[in-house]
Enzyme design. Structure first.
Site, PDB file in Angstrom:
ATOM      1  N   CYS A  27     -69.796 -26.937 -14.274  1.00 25.58           N
ATOM      2  CA  CYS A  27     -69.748 -25.810 -15.617  1.00 25.58           C
ATOM      3  C   CYS A  27     -68.404 -25.621 -16.001  1.00 25.58           C
ATOM      4  CB  CYS A  27     -70.242 -24.581 -14.805  1.00 25.58           C
ATOM      5  SG  CYS A  27     -70.551 -23.234 -16.101  1.00 25.58           S
TER       6      CYS A  27
ATOM      7  N   LYS B  87     -66.583 -27.774  -6.817  1.00 23.29           N
ATOM      8  CA  LYS B  87     -65.831 -27.326  -7.923  1.00 23.29           C
ATOM      9  C   LYS B  87     -64.376 -26.952  -7.987  1.00 23.29           C
ATOM     10  CE  LYS B  87     -67.041 -23.906 -11.811  1.00 23.29           C
ATOM     11  NZ  LYS B  87     -68.018 -22.870 -12.144  1.00 23.29           N
TER      12      LYS B  87
ATOM     13  N   GLU C 190     -66.819 -15.526  -9.568  1.00 25.59           N
ATOM     14  CA  GLU C 190     -66.799 -16.769  -8.828  1.00 25.59           C
ATOM     15  C   GLU C 190     -65.719 -16.684  -8.235  1.00 25.59           C
ATOM     16  OE1 GLU C 190     -68.296 -20.714 -10.479  1.00 25.59           O
ATOM     17  OE2 GLU C 190     -68.477 -19.649 -12.241  1.00 25.59           O
TER      18      GLU C 190
ATOM     19  N   GLU D 114     -75.936 -26.149 -11.822  1.00 32.08           N
ATOM     20  CA  GLU D 114     -74.872 -25.717 -10.884  1.00 32.08           C
ATOM     21  C   GLU D 114     -75.748 -24.482 -10.258  1.00 32.08           C
ATOM     22  OE1 GLU D 114     -72.477 -22.918 -12.941  1.00 32.08           O
ATOM     23  OE2 GLU D 114     -70.674 -23.277 -11.492  1.00 32.08           O
TER      24      GLU D 114
END
Ligand code: CDV
Length: 318
Positions: A169, A124, A143, A47
């Site tokens: 992740c 994601k 994030e 990632e």
């Protein structure tokens, strides 16, 4: 009969904040070339493999971090990676921060085939961390400030003589990730991760981070009869230590290859995609045994709601 794809998991050590894309791409090309020497057909990068893990720094104006994002793929700095992969006849998956022309920011992963064509893109779905500056933390994990949650779900792609899915992740901790891919007959799931070891200020939890990372991916592999490749960007990056322990896991749930160092390193395995059938056609024959009619809560409800403390008058059987 077997259907083997030789997969390399290209773990990265830390990427410094000032390291240029050109320098990082040279590291990726080194790993690609190691993969070629071992006759790998597909290399899996982590990632956000092109930059330091920039969500650890707060900026009031989110566009101040836009230099960590890619606006085109390949772009001038990443083109050499694509050229070398095509020259070597190796496919790869690559995680990076994507800034779209209409201003959306995603944590993204692409899949490139052995002829250099993009055959898949994943953005994601599960975005962890926080949106605002939280100075009490030893470091930030923003994030949720810098990336938008993808609404595209978990697509699968045909390539490498199989059915391939991707996740990033935090996605690996959610059984829904693997099951949505499993319901599309996935045979190989590629997962890149950046897992800070001090995310939870609880030493017991932190000591278990490697165990938890393997636990979720091994369970996801077994319960869906699929190979899973989990690739870290690990080591101490800008003062924050992140989990390494990259793995390749078979559809039995067993780890068949594992990195034992925390720097740039390639591990590989011959993944026989036919082995998936042992699980998909027997114990986990979804079409025969699953009961979606009683799983409604999985999609209807987001958070857990406990039942009332007092049972209804007349007892629980009413
Ligand atoms: N990059 C990540 O998604 N990291 C999360 C941490 C923040 C918990 C993870 O699940 O590893």
């Amino acid at each position: 009969m077997s259907r083997i794809v030789h997969v390399g998991a290209a773990q990265l050590g830390p990427i410094g904040r000032d390291e240029t894309r050109k320098e990082v791409v040279e590291r990726l090309i080194d790993l690609l070339q190691q993969g070629a020497e071992e006759a790998c057909e597909l290399i899996v990068f982590p990632e956000l493999a092109l930059t330091t893990f920039f969500p650890r720094w707060f900026t009031e104006d989110i566009s101040a971090h836009d230099h960590f994002f890619e606006t085109e793929m390949p772009g001038p700095d990443t083109q050499p990676l694509f050229d070398e992969a095509r020259r070597l006849g190796i496919g790869f998956s690559l995680g990076y921060a994507e800034l779209t022309p209409d201003g959306h920011r995603y944590n993204t992963c692409i899949l490139i085939d052995r002829a250099g064509r993009q055959v898949g893109k994943y953005r994601k779905v599960h975005i962890p961390g926080h949106e605002h500056h939280e100075p009490s933390r030893p470091f930030q994990h923003l994030e949720r400030r810098y990336f938008q949650e993808s609404m595209d779900g978990f697509p699968v792609f045909r390539g490498f003589d199989g059915i391939i899915g991707m996740a990033l992740c935090n996605d690996r901790r959610w059984p829904e990730t693997y099951r949505v891919l499993g319901l599309q007959a996935v045979e190989l799931i590629l997962i890149g991760y950046n897992t800070p070891l001090w995310y939870a200020p609880d030493p017991d939890h932190n000591a278990l981070q490697g165990f938890h990372s393997h636990l979720v991916m091994q369970a996801g592999a077994y319960q869906n009869g699929t190979w899973v490749v989990g690739v870290a960007k690990g080591g101490i990056e800008e003062g924050v230590e992140a989990l390494s322990q990259s793995v390749i896991i078979g559809p039995s749930g067993q780890i068949v290859a594992q990195a034992i160092t925390s720097g740039d390193v390639l591990i590989s395995a011959h993944c026989d995609l036919e082995l998936c059938k042992r699980y998909k056609d027997t114990l986990f024959d979804f079409g025969r045994y699953r009961r979606p009619e009683v799983y409604g809560l999985i999609t209807e409800r987001k958070g857990a709601i406990a039942p009332p403390l007092d049972p209804a008058p007349g007892g629980l059987d009413q």
